[in-house]
Design a protein around this motif. Structure first.
Motif, PDB file in Angstrom:
ATOM      1  N   MET A 218      -1.446 -45.964  48.657  1.00 26.60           N
ATOM      2  CA  MET A 218      -2.481 -45.717  47.682  1.00 26.60           C
ATOM      3  C   MET A 218      -1.692 -44.628  46.815  1.00 26.60           C
TER       4      MET A 218
ATOM      5  N   ARG B 178      -8.358 -55.203  41.214  1.00 28.56           N
ATOM      6  CA  ARG B 178      -7.393 -54.768  41.770  1.00 28.56           C
ATOM      7  C   ARG B 178      -7.375 -52.981  42.004  1.00 28.56           C
ATOM      8  N   ARG B 179      -7.490 -52.546  41.051  1.00 26.81           N
ATOM      9  CA  ARG B 179      -7.347 -51.033  40.831  1.00 26.81           C
ATOM     10  C   ARG B 179      -8.474 -50.351  41.666  1.00 26.81           C
TER      11      ARG B 179
ATOM     12  N   SER C 158      -4.660 -44.328  41.608  1.00 24.01           N
ATOM     13  CA  SER C 158      -5.695 -44.901  41.937  1.00 24.01           C
ATOM     14  C   SER C 158      -6.640 -44.198  43.101  1.00 24.01           C
ATOM     15  N   SER C 159      -6.265 -43.366  43.563  1.00 26.31           N
ATOM     16  CA  SER C 159      -7.118 -42.360  44.316  1.00 26.31           C
ATOM     17  C   SER C 159      -8.085 -41.602  43.563  1.00 26.31           C
TER      18      SER C 159
ATOM     19  N   ALA D 194     -10.222 -51.990  44.451  1.00 33.82           N
ATOM     20  CA  ALA D 194      -9.864 -51.972  45.728  1.00 33.82           C
ATOM     21  C   ALA D 194      -8.641 -51.113  46.284  1.00 33.82           C
ATOM     22  N   ALA D 195      -7.607 -50.891  45.239  1.00 36.72           N
ATOM     23  CA  ALA D 195      -6.846 -49.936  45.843  1.00 36.72           C
ATOM     24  C   ALA D 195      -7.068 -48.493  45.937  1.00 36.72           C
ATOM     25  N   ALA D 196      -8.235 -48.047  45.201  1.00 35.41           N
ATOM     26  CA  ALA D 196      -8.649 -46.862  45.449  1.00 35.41           C
ATOM     27  C   ALA D 196      -9.705 -46.458  46.446  1.00 35.41           C
TER      28      ALA D 196
ATOM     29  N   ARG E  80     -13.011 -43.697  46.041  1.00 32.33           N
ATOM     30  CA  ARG E  80     -12.360 -43.139  47.377  1.00 32.33           C
ATOM     31  C   ARG E  80     -13.304 -42.712  48.349  1.00 32.33           C
TER      32      ARG E  80
ATOM     33  N   ASP F 233      -4.575 -58.221  47.302  1.00 27.63           N
ATOM     34  CA  ASP F 233      -4.358 -57.714  48.523  1.00 27.63           C
ATOM     35  C   ASP F 233      -5.380 -56.547  48.430  1.00 27.63           C
ATOM     36  N   THR F 234      -6.414 -56.704  49.446  1.00 30.09           N
ATOM     37  CA  THR F 234      -7.622 -55.693  49.592  1.00 30.09           C
ATOM     38  C   THR F 234      -7.698 -54.873  50.980  1.00 30.09           C
ATOM     39  N   GLY F 235      -6.234 -54.750  51.348  1.00 32.50           N
ATOM     40  CA  GLY F 235      -5.985 -54.101  52.932  1.00 32.50           C
ATOM     41  C   GLY F 235      -6.753 -54.936  53.716  1.00 32.50           C
TER      42      GLY F 235
END
Length: 133
Positions: free
Chosen positions: A1, A36-37, A5-6, A39-41, A17, A64-66
């Motif tokens: 991450m 996507r942004r 994004s965080s 989900a990455a955060a 987050r 990708d959502t982890g």
């Protein structure tokens, strides 16, 4: 991450987050980049679900959502194009029934800007607390 994004902020000013519990991101193919942004955060401890309504398989792309889950909701069923939002509304209703009832953890829902108003109202009515962005 990444640091970008965080530090991504939610509409209420908080950071994505920092959320806990279950998070639902819902919308259509036009919202995929923003989902996507977000989900990455999200923290890896959040149970993330992404629901994307599409018009045919050509709009489905890697996401990708982890540890989360992505569901592509194709409006073209049985050779017909379903009304916009119909499949998304059904999936959101099922998610709220699973996660927002009883002793479920805190639930947060983000819906794309073009989500039909009737779906936003339905979602707010299904959640124990108004936590819909």
């Amino acid at each position: 991450m990444g640091s970008e994004s965080s530090s991504l902020r939610r509409p209420d000013g908080g950071l994505w987050r920092d959320l806990e519990g279950a998070v639902l991101l819902g919308g259509d193919a036009r919202n995929v980049a923003e989902m996507r942004r977000i989900a990455a955060a999200l923290s890896p401890h959040v149970h993330a679900t992404v629901l994307v309504e599409v018009c045919g398989t050509a709009e489905i792309e890697p996401f990708d959502t982890g540890a989360g889950r992505v569901s592509w909701l194709d409006r073209t069923l049985d050779g017909e194009l379903r009304p916009r939002g119909e499949r998304l509304a059904q999936a959101i209703h099922a998610w709220c029934a699973e996660w927002a009832c009883g002793d479920a953890p805190l639930c947060t829902v983000w819906l794309g800007a073009r989500t039909p108003t009737r779906i936003v109202r339905m979602t707010r009515a299904l959640l124990p607390e108004a936590r819909v962005s």
